[in-house]
Enzyme design. Structure first.
Site, PDB file in Angstrom:
ATOM      1  CB  SER A 137      -0.958   0.031   1.234  1.00 50.28           C
ATOM      2  OG  SER A 137      -1.580   1.217   1.577  1.00 50.28           O
ATOM      3  CE1 TYR A 150      -3.690  -2.069   5.340  1.00 45.16           C
ATOM      4  CE2 TYR A 150      -3.460   0.471   4.828  1.00 45.16           C
ATOM      5  CZ  TYR A 150      -3.720  -1.020   4.302  1.00 45.16           C
ATOM      6  OH  TYR A 150      -3.871  -1.524   2.975  1.00 45.16           O
ATOM      7  CE  LYS A 154      -1.490  -3.934   3.164  1.00 49.80           C
ATOM      8  NZ  LYS A 154      -1.591  -5.162   2.441  1.00 49.80           N
TER       9      LYS A 154
END
Ligand SMILES: NC(=O)c1ccc[n+]([C@@H]2O[C@H](COP(=O)([O-])OP(=O)(O)OC[C@H]3O[C@@H](n4cnc5c(N)ncnc54)[C@H](OP(=O)(O)O)[C@@H]3O)[C@@H](O)[C@H]2O)c1
Length: 259
Positions: A137, A150, A154
């Protein structure tokens, strides 16, 4: 031209994974579609007989190989692994985040990806044929408020992809990481905001974001590249999105506050 016969896609019951399965099967690949929701996988499998549903939780301790080995040829030998299953949970600042959410993101985005890769990679190396595509991401590179764990998971995916590439030196096995920015028409924000429709609406309001078809097209492009070429990393953003710059707090209070 695609040089691979079979693909295994994790997170196939929705969003990117669903579109990737549909597109690869339409190009003649045998596709193992992996996710936890049996009904969604069954609906996907109805669209093309080349799609084989496989109910599997990437956070489980069961080795995925034991399930794949039971499938009929050619599904029992994976050429292309798309590590796509993943999620964000919450977007609160670290000091307000739930530890359970952090644990689930680490279990899924990091440990799940590692376990599936660890299970499938040795056979690719043994046959000197294979391709691993990890879905990272932009959050792994570009920090934003509330992206804490998060984004960190990634960043792990991106660095692990680079490290894998070095380990695969001397083999014909390829590895790429795709790092998408804002994407619409997936369940991602519904999961992140735990069904809060207003928050989901606000994420996409007045934008034209990346679609799951754009991601599937990129996967197809990557697996169609000639054998001598490895695309290490692809960062994708919709035109309406760009970098945010660094932030500055004016008149910041630097004094310690009493407990
Ligand atoms: N959408 C975005 O804006 C965006 C941007 C950048 C990167 N990404 C990344 O792209 C990937 C796909 O995102 P998406 O937008 O397509 O999300 P999505 O629509 O929410 O789909 C996520 C998929 O992952 C599966 N999954 C979740 N936990 C799993 C587990 N423990 N075991 C097996 N499957 C699991 C879900 O299926 P089940 O619930 O049926 O298991 C679902 O099929 C994720 O890694 C995400 O972090 C998304």
């Amino acid at each position: 031209m695609v040089l691979y016969k079979t693909a295994l896609v994790t997170g196939a019951s929705a969003g990117f994974g669903y579109s990737i399965c549909e597109l690869l099967a339409s190009k003649g690949l045998h596709v193992i579609a992996v996710a936890r929701r049996k009904d969604k996988l069954a609906e996907l499998a109805k669209k093309n007989p080349l799609i084989m549903p496989l109910v599997y939780d990437v956070t489980s301790n069961e080795n995925i190989i034991t399930k794949i080995e039971k499938l009929a040829p050619p599904f029992n030998q994976v050429d292309v692994l798309i590590n796509n299953a993943g999620l964000a949970l919450g977007q609160d600042k670290s000091q307000h985040a739930l530890i359970e959410d952090w644990d689930t993101m680490v279990e899924t985005n990091i440990k799940g990806l590692l376990h599936v890769t660890h299970a499938l990679l040795p056979n690719m190396v043994k046959r000197n044929k294979g391709y691993v595509i990890n879905i990272g991401s932009t959050a792994g590179t570009w920090p934003y408020e509330g992206g804490n764990v998060y984004g960190a998971t990634k960043a792990f995916v991106e660095q692990f992809s680079r490290n894998l590439r070095t380990d695969l030196k001397g083999t014909a096995v390829k590895i790429s990481v795709i790092k998408p920015g804002l994407c619409q028409d997936t369940e991602f924000s519904y999961t992140r905001f735990k069904g809060d429709a207003k928050k989901v609406f606000d994420v996409y309001k007045d934008t034209e974001a990346i679609s799951p078809h754009d991601i599937a097209d990129m996967v197809l492009y990557l697996i169609s590249t000639p054998p001598h070429l490895n695309i290490n990393s692809v960062e994708m953003m919709p035109v309406c999105q760009t970098y945010g710059g660094l932030s500055v707090t004016r008149n910041l209070d630097l004094k310690e506050h009493p407990n």
